[in-house]
Design a protein around this motif. Structure first.
Motif, PDB file in Angstrom:
ATOM      1  N   ALA A 285      -4.827  -6.094  11.623  1.00  0.00           N
ATOM      2  CA  ALA A 285      -4.087  -7.288  12.030  1.00  0.00           C
ATOM      3  C   ALA A 285      -2.636  -7.236  11.594  1.00  0.00           C
ATOM      4  O   ALA A 285      -1.997  -8.243  11.374  1.00  0.00           O
ATOM      5  CB  ALA A 285      -4.745  -8.554  11.466  1.00  0.00           C
ATOM      6  N   GLY A 286      -2.122  -6.022  11.448  1.00  0.00           N
ATOM      7  CA  GLY A 286      -0.719  -5.884  11.062  1.00  0.00           C
ATOM      8  C   GLY A 286      -0.469  -6.137   9.589  1.00  0.00           C
ATOM      9  O   GLY A 286       0.667  -6.380   9.196  1.00  0.00           O
ATOM     10  N   LEU A 287      -1.499  -6.073   8.776  1.00  0.00           N
ATOM     11  CA  LEU A 287      -1.318  -6.262   7.327  1.00  0.00           C
ATOM     12  C   LEU A 287      -0.524  -5.091   6.763  1.00  0.00           C
ATOM     13  O   LEU A 287      -0.898  -3.938   6.931  1.00  0.00           O
ATOM     14  CB  LEU A 287      -2.682  -6.358   6.628  1.00  0.00           C
ATOM     15  N   TRP A 288       0.558  -5.410   6.089  1.00  0.00           N
ATOM     16  CA  TRP A 288       1.404  -4.355   5.532  1.00  0.00           C
ATOM     17  C   TRP A 288       1.235  -4.224   4.036  1.00  0.00           C
ATOM     18  O   TRP A 288       1.350  -3.154   3.461  1.00  0.00           O
ATOM     19  CB  TRP A 288       2.876  -4.652   5.843  1.00  0.00           C
ATOM     20  N   HIS A 289       0.995  -5.327   3.381  1.00  0.00           N
ATOM     21  CA  HIS A 289       0.973  -5.274   1.919  1.00  0.00           C
ATOM     22  C   HIS A 289       0.405  -6.577   1.377  1.00  0.00           C
ATOM     23  O   HIS A 289       0.434  -7.602   2.060  1.00  0.00           O
ATOM     24  CB  HIS A 289       2.401  -5.098   1.394  1.00  0.00           C
ATOM     25  N   PHE A 290      -0.130  -6.529   0.164  1.00  0.00           N
ATOM     26  CA  PHE A 290      -0.523  -7.790  -0.460  1.00  0.00           C
ATOM     27  C   PHE A 290      -0.400  -7.731  -1.978  1.00  0.00           C
ATOM     28  O   PHE A 290      -0.351  -6.659  -2.585  1.00  0.00           O
ATOM     29  CB  PHE A 290      -1.957  -8.180  -0.066  1.00  0.00           C
ATOM     30  N   LEU A 291      -0.296  -8.906  -2.554  1.00  0.00           N
ATOM     31  CA  LEU A 291      -0.308  -9.095  -4.005  1.00  0.00           C
ATOM     32  C   LEU A 291      -1.386 -10.122  -4.298  1.00  0.00           C
ATOM     33  O   LEU A 291      -1.461 -11.145  -3.618  1.00  0.00           O
ATOM     34  CB  LEU A 291       1.009  -9.705  -4.482  1.00  0.00           C
ATOM     35  N   TYR A 292      -2.187  -9.853  -5.284  1.00  0.00           N
ATOM     36  CA  TYR A 292      -3.240 -10.797  -5.633  1.00  0.00           C
ATOM     37  C   TYR A 292      -3.133 -11.052  -7.126  1.00  0.00           C
ATOM     38  O   TYR A 292      -3.153 -10.125  -7.923  1.00  0.00           O
ATOM     39  CB  TYR A 292      -4.591 -10.184  -5.283  1.00  0.00           C
ATOM     40  N   ARG A 293      -2.978 -12.308  -7.484  1.00  0.00           N
ATOM     41  CA  ARG A 293      -2.839 -12.640  -8.899  1.00  0.00           C
ATOM     42  C   ARG A 293      -4.042 -13.458  -9.325  1.00  0.00           C
ATOM     43  O   ARG A 293      -4.349 -14.490  -8.733  1.00  0.00           O
ATOM     44  CB  ARG A 293      -1.570 -13.462  -9.113  1.00  0.00           C
ATOM     45  N   SER A 294      -4.725 -12.974 -10.336  1.00  0.00           N
ATOM     46  CA  SER A 294      -5.838 -13.728 -10.879  1.00  0.00           C
ATOM     47  C   SER A 294      -5.294 -14.685 -11.932  1.00  0.00           C
ATOM     48  O   SER A 294      -4.687 -14.265 -12.913  1.00  0.00           O
ATOM     49  CB  SER A 294      -6.863 -12.786 -11.503  1.00  0.00           C
ATOM     50  N   VAL A 295      -5.489 -15.967 -11.702  1.00  0.00           N
ATOM     51  CA  VAL A 295      -4.856 -16.957 -12.565  1.00  0.00           C
ATOM     52  C   VAL A 295      -5.422 -16.909 -13.979  1.00  0.00           C
ATOM     53  O   VAL A 295      -4.690 -16.904 -14.958  1.00  0.00           O
ATOM     54  CB  VAL A 295      -5.009 -18.368 -11.956  1.00  0.00           C
ATOM     55  N   TYR A 296      -6.749 -16.811 -14.090  1.00  0.00           N
ATOM     56  CA  TYR A 296      -7.351 -16.857 -15.419  1.00  0.00           C
ATOM     57  C   TYR A 296      -7.102 -15.592 -16.221  1.00  0.00           C
ATOM     58  O   TYR A 296      -6.965 -15.622 -17.425  1.00  0.00           O
ATOM     59  CB  TYR A 296      -8.857 -17.087 -15.304  1.00  0.00           C
ATOM     60  N   LEU A 297      -7.039 -14.491 -15.515  1.00  0.00           N
ATOM     61  CA  LEU A 297      -6.879 -13.227 -16.220  1.00  0.00           C
ATOM     62  C   LEU A 297      -5.417 -12.923 -16.525  1.00  0.00           C
ATOM     63  O   LEU A 297      -5.132 -12.003 -17.283  1.00  0.00           O
ATOM     64  CB  LEU A 297      -7.456 -12.084 -15.379  1.00  0.00           C
ATOM     65  N   ASP A 298      -4.505 -13.665 -15.909  1.00  0.00           N
ATOM     66  CA  ASP A 298      -3.087 -13.350 -16.054  1.00  0.00           C
ATOM     67  C   ASP A 298      -2.788 -11.942 -15.572  1.00  0.00           C
ATOM     68  O   ASP A 298      -1.921 -11.256 -16.104  1.00  0.00           O
ATOM     69  CB  ASP A 298      -2.638 -13.472 -17.524  1.00  0.00           C
ATOM     70  N   GLN A 299      -3.541 -11.500 -14.598  1.00  0.00           N
ATOM     71  CA  GLN A 299      -3.353 -10.144 -14.082  1.00  0.00           C
ATOM     72  C   GLN A 299      -3.125 -10.205 -12.576  1.00  0.00           C
ATOM     73  O   GLN A 299      -3.519 -11.164 -11.925  1.00  0.00           O
ATOM     74  CB  GLN A 299      -4.597  -9.294 -14.359  1.00  0.00           C
ATOM     75  N   TYR A 300      -2.480  -9.164 -12.090  1.00  0.00           N
ATOM     76  CA  TYR A 300      -2.323  -9.095 -10.648  1.00  0.00           C
ATOM     77  C   TYR A 300      -2.637  -7.697 -10.167  1.00  0.00           C
ATOM     78  O   TYR A 300      -2.634  -6.742 -10.954  1.00  0.00           O
ATOM     79  CB  TYR A 300      -0.901  -9.492 -10.227  1.00  0.00           C
ATOM     80  N   VAL A 301      -2.933  -7.607  -8.888  1.00  0.00           N
ATOM     81  CA  VAL A 301      -3.099  -6.297  -8.292  1.00  0.00           C
ATOM     82  C   VAL A 301      -2.241  -6.279  -7.034  1.00  0.00           C
ATOM     83  O   VAL A 301      -2.104  -7.282  -6.347  1.00  0.00           O
ATOM     84  CB  VAL A 301      -4.573  -5.988  -7.982  1.00  0.00           C
ATOM     85  N   SER A 302      -1.636  -5.152  -6.810  1.00  0.00           N
ATOM     86  CA  SER A 302      -0.745  -5.027  -5.674  1.00  0.00           C
ATOM     87  C   SER A 302      -1.196  -3.831  -4.865  1.00  0.00           C
ATOM     88  O   SER A 302      -1.594  -2.814  -5.425  1.00  0.00           O
ATOM     89  CB  SER A 302       0.673  -4.840  -6.210  1.00  0.00           C
ATOM     90  N   SER A 303      -1.173  -3.978  -3.560  1.00  0.00           N
ATOM     91  CA  SER A 303      -1.580  -2.815  -2.768  1.00  0.00           C
ATOM     92  C   SER A 303      -0.475  -1.771  -2.825  1.00  0.00           C
ATOM     93  O   SER A 303       0.673  -2.082  -3.113  1.00  0.00           O
ATOM     94  CB  SER A 303      -1.850  -3.231  -1.323  1.00  0.00           C
ATOM     95  N   GLU A 304      -0.858  -0.566  -2.552  1.00  0.00           N
ATOM     96  CA  GLU A 304       0.142   0.501  -2.499  1.00  0.00           C
ATOM     97  C   GLU A 304       1.046   0.253  -1.288  1.00  0.00           C
ATOM     98  O   GLU A 304       0.606  -0.300  -0.288  1.00  0.00           O
ATOM     99  CB  GLU A 304      -0.552   1.846  -2.331  1.00  0.00           C
ATOM    100  N   PHE A 305       2.278   0.661  -1.424  1.00  0.00           N
ATOM    101  CA  PHE A 305       3.156   0.535  -0.266  1.00  0.00           C
ATOM    102  C   PHE A 305       2.761   1.553   0.777  1.00  0.00           C
ATOM    103  O   PHE A 305       2.480   2.701   0.463  1.00  0.00           O
ATOM    104  CB  PHE A 305       4.617   0.782  -0.661  1.00  0.00           C
ATOM    105  N   SER A 306       2.688   1.095   1.999  1.00  0.00           N
ATOM    106  CA  SER A 306       2.404   2.059   3.049  1.00  0.00           C
ATOM    107  C   SER A 306       3.306   1.734   4.225  1.00  0.00           C
ATOM    108  O   SER A 306       4.031   0.755   4.210  1.00  0.00           O
ATOM    109  CB  SER A 306       0.936   1.973   3.455  1.00  0.00           C
ATOM    110  N   SER A 307       3.206   2.534   5.221  1.00  0.00           N
ATOM    111  CA  SER A 307       4.053   2.343   6.383  1.00  0.00           C
ATOM    112  C   SER A 307       3.846   0.942   6.942  1.00  0.00           C
ATOM    113  O   SER A 307       2.729   0.459   6.966  1.00  0.00           O
ATOM    114  CB  SER A 307       3.673   3.383   7.440  1.00  0.00           C
ATOM    115  N   PRO A 308       4.854   0.234   7.393  1.00  0.00           N
ATOM    116  CA  PRO A 308       6.239   0.710   7.462  1.00  0.00           C
ATOM    117  C   PRO A 308       7.082   0.330   6.236  1.00  0.00           C
ATOM    118  O   PRO A 308       8.292   0.430   6.294  1.00  0.00           O
ATOM    119  CB  PRO A 308       6.754  -0.013   8.691  1.00  0.00           C
ATOM    120  N   ILE A 309       6.451  -0.076   5.153  1.00  0.00           N
ATOM    121  CA  ILE A 309       7.227  -0.423   3.961  1.00  0.00           C
ATOM    122  C   ILE A 309       7.397   0.859   3.149  1.00  0.00           C
ATOM    123  O   ILE A 309       6.830   1.002   2.061  1.00  0.00           O
ATOM    124  CB  ILE A 309       6.507  -1.504   3.127  1.00  0.00           C
TER     125      ILE A 309
END
Lengths: 515, 635
Positions: free
Chosen positions: B520-544
């Protein structure tokens, strides 16, 4: 609130700093305080030019105050200082505040020409000061009867309550005109009325503005002049403005509508500090000008004459004929001077601008023109009024149920949900929209900065679901902007988007629809 | 001042008796000659040494200042060092010096010890610069750089590791640039983002661009603006002019100013200033306020000399590290068991008097540091901002980064306790993986060293380090990985019913899909877990792909974050934003925040569906991508 106007070309030598100040409200502040406000403003204008030579300081945001800047004319700055603790609602509306400054200035220019030209005419600054002071005070309508009863100047000033634009106004756009939607048939009638009107004056270079209620029906003026004149008409000329005495546009929360007393004269007599200042400084001029300074924004000074033309004693009366003097306005681009003749029939207000140069013998010549207008056009005016009244849906004509919206076209024309309907929205929704509008303004500004010559139309779509569940939506496309609050929409983004789509198809000829 | 500070913070700690005599004695020679180089000073380069000596002589006037700084490391030596300004100044390097003169001792004791000291004794920045591998602008500092590398060789040679290997920080070179500029230069005025630190008397302390000394006049102007408004009983927050914003932050006697035309929102910029301030506190502690109380004209630059590189790295991270605005940290994806194993040994150590134990790794060049595991002593919790600042400090300081070397350095965690120094033991297991042990005790070096050895043994035994290396190579979650699932299950309802076929995010990818973005044209995402104070970020891929595109996306996220969390009315629940660059979708719940970027032409309905899938995916693999349970925040 404080409002000051200063000229950076003046008072550059030490000891002459006071000369910079053209206007300061409240005028009874000690000079030291006035100078410190202006000093800070000037300092930051200089400082920001280091980095941003083309656009100097626009706003200083401090914890307790906002300073909003507007460079009205080159080197002439207007600065409004808003106390956030007192006017907390106004705090986040910097752009709206700047538009207030812009509006004051354009109205001033409409009646007095540019400030610079006035300064050039009379270099001591006395002339412009004596004009600005009543003009802006009238605009702000900052005086209340009850406080006037109090002799103490201090109490008098604290008694005022200024109503600055706030987040409540985020579904309206200052500095735009609101148009009446007219059917094809009525449009043709209006068109022919305009032709007749402009012919009656016997010259080709006159202009007209037709209003129905507080809405614009037709204009032959340039966009900028239309906006200034429309603003003035809604403030002082339309039936609504005439009857209420107060206006819906006033920033003053009146305890008692219609209680406007010619405040300035009272103050003058009471010998307030402010007036003393101006007197002492421009003593001779002030004496001389006091009676000559025209106050176009003075309340309750317009009335409808027997012939249907609106008259006012603001500009005095003609000695010979005992009729009131017709005001003269300046067109912005050409700086041409025009007589302003306003005619009113029921809800219809017609403003005719006739070049001063085309009328040879002043009021006499004008009354001939008026006569011509009555002879040629009165029937047409009756018909147009009737047609428009029939088609007019009343106060809530532009209400779209389920939507609270503002539609702005090219930053000049706007249409919005009626204020009474906007009032039903929750504070959270309005705050969210207000914030969102700020973001959009920033994006627009950025788009303008980055591609100044090419199309600066920003394509943008933002849908926010606020904490209270309301959808707050902003769309910009092809120079049009749409802001919307949907409080009762369902939870899904798709539903909200669909609502926008429907609205766009129905009321915006699909501008915001996705192809 | 030095005495008071030192007594409060470290005098109580008995200097390690074993260490004391030798470094102390040698210190005066070695550090007098090599004083600047805090621990890296083991050069025999006479010219450099002389230079530093001169600087140091100048510095003696600032003895008091040095005292403050020295407070902590003085723990290693006895307080007699502080008799003279110089002495105390050196005391600090003395630690470094111990590496030099005393280094002999150290090395005898443990072949690879390198003690680190952050606070410079010398008033000139160059001296310290050498230590940090940064450049103060002056040629002297360059020389130091060079000499440092040499020294590294010497030190590293103990086990033959890291022989003067130049830092491979890819595109971005750390350190200050454009030092020849000042406020009169057009180029300086056109820089997109300036950062300034100054004292309330208007003395420049740090400027991102240009030479601080030449910017004294400009600095005074900034000070004048702030104090003018302050005199009116107010506090200036920002000034806007065109696309420029001038953002002010007042922290007691320290003024911080950012001048930017990057279109970042005010809230972001002020948060960045807070971090810059935090970084300064991390190096010096808040007790520096006392110096200003005693002497408003106090000149702080010597204390920070050479830390330019730390600040510039931090500022640089403001345009690529999501941790800076998310206030969360990222973990290296690892099999659950592996992380458990690492956590267990760290916990062991923490129980033995270590305040915090962090096993970190630098996840690819230029990307953020990631946590492998972290453990705090009971009741102690580590704020994500502190982790960011600590990580930045360690990673940007050249001298920490010698593989297999050990550093022991006082640092302050501003969110944990801004008034006191902790002591950080830093050890790199390999080029990317390092261990930080934090303690309150200044004499704990040997204890921490023992801890490290224990940890290392366990990590090696349980293959943690090799898993780490594998994960570093494999990278994190990729949007392409989602596409397979989506295509397989299009038509499924909004939530993914079936588990995405992924045990670990680093599984093999369908090569055909790499580079096309996700479904669906997803290029990238960031997900932050509020309780854990942690985030995960997808790897950059085309076209970023390019740095520029990544930075633009980063800024868009940052703006979205501020918009969602706007003060007073936030947080909003969802936001959909389409402009010429992206479709951005944001979803904030009490549990998590998701930020996703799509092709600007992406379909709304599909994008929403995809976001749901991403959330499901993250939940499915949270054992591997997050540090669970062991979180110190759960207390």
């Amino acid at each position: 609130m404080q409002l000051c106007i200063f000229d950076l070309r003046r008072g550059q030598q030490e000891g002459q700093e006071l000369d910079k100040i053209l206007f300061f409200f409240p005028a009874d502040l000690p000079f030291a305080t006035q100078l410190s406000v202006i000093g800070l403003s000037e300092g930051l204008i200089t400082f920001t030019r280091i980095f941003s030579p083309d656009a100097a300081c626009e706003v200083i945001e401090a914890e307790r105050h906002s300073h909003v800047f507007y460079e009205a004319e080159s080197d002439i700055w207007m600065v409004m200082v808003v106390d956030k603790s007192k006017e907390s609602k106004a705090a986040c509306q910097v752009d709206a505040l700047r538009k207030v400054l812009k509006e004051v200035h354009s109205l001033f220019v409409l009646f007095h020409g540019t400030m610079r030209s006035m300064l050039e005419k009379e270099t001591s600054g006395g002339l412009i000061r004596s004009h600005l002071y009543p003009f802006i005070t009238d605009y702000l309508s900052a005086y209340q009867k009850q406080s006037l009863l109090c002799n103490c100047c201090w109490d008098f000033l604290t008694g005022r309550k200024l109503q600055l634009p706030s987040f409540h106004d985020c579904l309206m756009e200052r500095g735009t005109v609101q148009m009446l939607t007219v059917g094809r048939e009525a449009a043709i009638e209006v068109q022919s009325l305009v032709k007749v009107l402009e012919c009656s004056a016997g010259t080709t270079s006159c202009y007209s503005l037709v209003l129905f209620q507080d809405l614009l029906v037709s204009t032959t003026l340039s966009p900028d002049d239309t906006i200034s004149l429309f603003t003035y008409a809604v403030l002082r000329l339309t039936p609504h403005a005439l009857s209420s005495g107060a206006t819906s546009w006033s920033y003053l929360q009146r305890t008692n509508a219609g209680s406007q007393v010619p405040a300035l004269s009272t103050i003058t007599n009471s010998g307030s500090v402010s007036d003393n200042i101006y007197r002492s400084r421009d003593a001779s001029l002030d004496q001389e000008n006091n009676c000559q300074v025209k106050r176009p924004l003075h309340h309750n000074r317009w009335f409808r004459g027997n012939d249907g033309f609106l008259a006012s004693d603001i500009w005095g009366t003609d000695n010979g004929s005992q009729t009131s003097v017709t005001p003269i306005v300046y067109l912005q681009l050409t700086e041409e001077r025009m007589y302003l003749c306003a005619y009113q029939h029921k809800s219809l207000t017609i403003i005719l601008l006739v070049p001063v140069s085309s009328i040879l013998n002043g009021e006499q010549g004008l009354s001939l023109v008026k006569q011509q207008v009555l002879e040629n056009a009165s029937l047409k005016m009756l018909m147009v009024e009737e047609k428009l009244s029939k088609g007019w849906g009343g106060e809530n004509a532009y209400h779209v149920s389920g939507y609270r919206y503002l539609l702005v076209d090219d930053e000049r024309v706007s249409r919005a949900s009626p204020p009474a309907k906007v009032m039903t929205l929750a504070k959270e929704s309005l705050l969210a929209l207000s914030k969102l509008r700020e973001e959009v303004n920033l994006e627009k500004k950025r788009a303008k900065c980055s591609n100044s010559e090419v199309n600066c139309d920003k394509e943008l779509e933002i849908c926010v679901r606020a904490k209270n569940g309301a959808w707050v939506i902003a769309r910009t496309s092809r120079g049009k902007e749409l802001y919307m609050v949907l409080e009762k929409a369902s939870e899904t983004l798709l539903y909200a988007a669909d609502s926008v789509e429907k609205f766009s198809n129905r009321y915006c000829s699909g501008v915001f629809s996705l192809d | 001042m030095s005495s008071s500070d030192s007594s409060s913070s470290s005098a109580s700690d008995d200097p390690n008796p074993k260490l004391k005599p030798q470094p102390l004695e040698s210190q005066f020679q070695s550090s007098l000659t090599l004083e600047d180089s805090d621990g890296v000073a083991r050069t025999d380069d006479a010219s450099v040494a002389e230079q530093q000596q001169e600087q140091q002589d100048e510095g003696s006037g600032n003895g008091s200042v040095d005292g403050v700084v020295n407070v902590e490391d003085n723990g290693h030596r006895d307080s007699s060092d502080r008799e003279e300004g110089i002495g105390s100044g050196e005391a600090r390097d003395g630690d470094g010096g111990s590496g030099g003169g005393g280094g002999v001792v150290w090395r005898r004791a443990n072949s690879e010890v390198e003690l680190e000291v952050e606070a410079p004794a010398s008033p000139s920045s160059s001296g310290y610069a050498g230590g940090r591998g940064s450049s103060g602008a002056s040629s002297a500092s360059r020389a130091d750089d060079a000499s440092e590398e040499d020294e590294i060789e010497v030190v590293g040679n103990d086990d033959g590791g890291a022989v003067g290997a130049p830092d491979s920080q890819a595109e971005w070179t750390p350190g200050k640039r454009h030092v020849d500029e000042d406020d009169a230069s057009i180029s300086w005025r056109k820089r997109k983002k300036h950062f300034f630190i100054l004292s309330n008397s208007g003395k420049p302390i740090y400027s991102r661009y240009g030479d601080e000394h030449k910017l004294a006049g400009f600095s005074a102007t900034l000070q004048a603006i702030i104090s003018f408004v302050e005199n009116g009983g107010d506090r200036v927050k920002y000034v806007k002019a065109g696309m420029h914003q001038v953002v002010f932050l007042v922290k007691g006697p320290i003024y911080l100013v950012c001048i930017s035309c990057t279109e970042e929102p005010f809230e972001s910029l002020v948060a960045q200033l807070e971090l810059v301030y935090g970084q300064m506190i991390l190096i010096l502690t808040k007790s520096l306020n006392r110096c200003f109380e005693k002497n408003p004209k106090f000149d702080m630059t010597p204390l920070l000399g050479g830390t330019d590189v730390v600040f510039s790295a931090l500022i640089h991270s403001f345009s690529w590290n999501p941790a800076a605005f998310l206030h969360a940290y990222a973990c290296l994806p690892l099999p659950y068991a592996t992380r458990q194993a690492a956590g267990a040994i760290l916990q062991d150590v923490a129980d033995s008097g270590v305040l915090f134990a962090l096993l970190m790794c630098k996840h690819r060049v230029g990307t953020s540091l990631k946590v492998i595991s972290l453990v705090g002593a009971q009741k102690a919790s580590l704020h994500p901002d502190d982790m960011l600042l600590l990580g930045n400090f360690i990673m940007s300081s050249e001298s920490f980064r010698q593989v297999t070397s050990e550093s022991f350095s006082p640092i302050c965690l501003p969110r944990y306790n801004p008034m006191a120094f902790l002591h950080a033991y830093v050890h790199y297991f390999d080029a990317d993986t390092y261990l930080i042990l934090l303690t309150t005790r200044s004499d704990a070096f040997y204890h921490l060293k023992d801890c490290r050895i224990r940890i290392e043994t366990v990590l090696l035994k349980s293959n943690v380090l090799s898993e780490v290396q594998r994960s570093t190579l494999d990278g994190g979650m990729r949007v392409e990985d989602l596409s397979v699932d989506l295509q397989q299950h299009t038509g499924s309802t909004s939530r993914v019913e079936d588990k995405p076929h992924t045990e670990t995010p680093e599984r093999i990818r369908e090569s055909s899909l790499v580079g096309l973005g996700g479904p669906a044209g997803l290029w990238h995402f960031l997900y932050r877990s509020v309780y854990l104070d942690q985030y995960v970020s997808s790897e950059f891929s085309s076209p970023i792909n390019t740095h520029r595109q990544q930075k633009r996306l980063y800024r868009a996220y940052q703006k979205l974050y501020v918009s969602m969390h706007s003060k007073g009315i936030g947080p909003h629940k969802t936001q959909f934003r389409r402009d010429e660059n992206y479709v951005l979708l944001c979803w904030v719940t009490p549990d998590f925040e998701l930020y996703a970027a799509f092709d600007p032409l992406a379909d709304k309905a599909l994008a929403i569906k995809t976001c749901n899938k991403v959330c499901q995916w993250v939940k499915d693999v949270e054992n591997e991508i997050f540090l669970l349970g062991a979180s110190p925040f759960s207390w």
